[in-house]
Design a protein around this motif. Sequence first.
Motif: not given
Length: 223
Positions: A162-164, A174-179, A194-196
């Motif tokens: 997820l990129v905000i 910020i970029r969040v790994t979907p853990g 957005e969702v990469l």
Amino acid sequence: MSVVLTEDMAIDPVSDTALFESIANHLADTGYSIHPNALPAGLLHSLHEHLHSMPEYYFKRAGIGRDDNLMLNQFVRKDEVCWINGDSRAGREWLDWAGQLQQYLNRRLFLGLFSFESHFAHYSPGDFYKTHKDAFKGQSNRVVSLVVYLNPDWNKEDQGELVIYQDESNEELIRVTPGFGTIVAFLSEDFPHEVLPANRDRYSIAGWFRVNGSDTQRVDPPR
């Protein structure tokens, strides 16, 4: 400069009260809040088990907009969703937990949150959701967006972050790994995101706390 949050940065789980307080403080200070490995373990595993026990036909191709303005646009998003209505035990537990968070945010931040809606989301390998905001144009009733990830053993190489972005500048914030168990909350009108694409199936819950937008022409939330 962006910051990447991953599951291996998680700290020991905290109580719901401490978690809710942290979310409230972050929303007030920065407008977004990210907590790796934070959803209560029992609820997390109940949701994960339920998600993978549902028939595939429960998931429908996601669209853009709402009600009569709903349309499919695979140039913008390619995920599938299943709305959570409380018919299952896991769904009821999730809605109860989200309801407690809603009450806490109302007490602490006086947001006037009136209702909550959410769905499971499934992104097949290569699926994406291009940059967008969660508040619909002309209907500013989504106030806080909430995302929980349901992906055990997610590695950086799996991608699908997820990129905000910061406001309308397209500057990556910020970029969040979907853990597994990671919680993301942010103000719905303030942050494009957005969702990469990912290299494996990617599962999450997306939800929105709303204010009451009812008027003489329509009932909110929509049925």
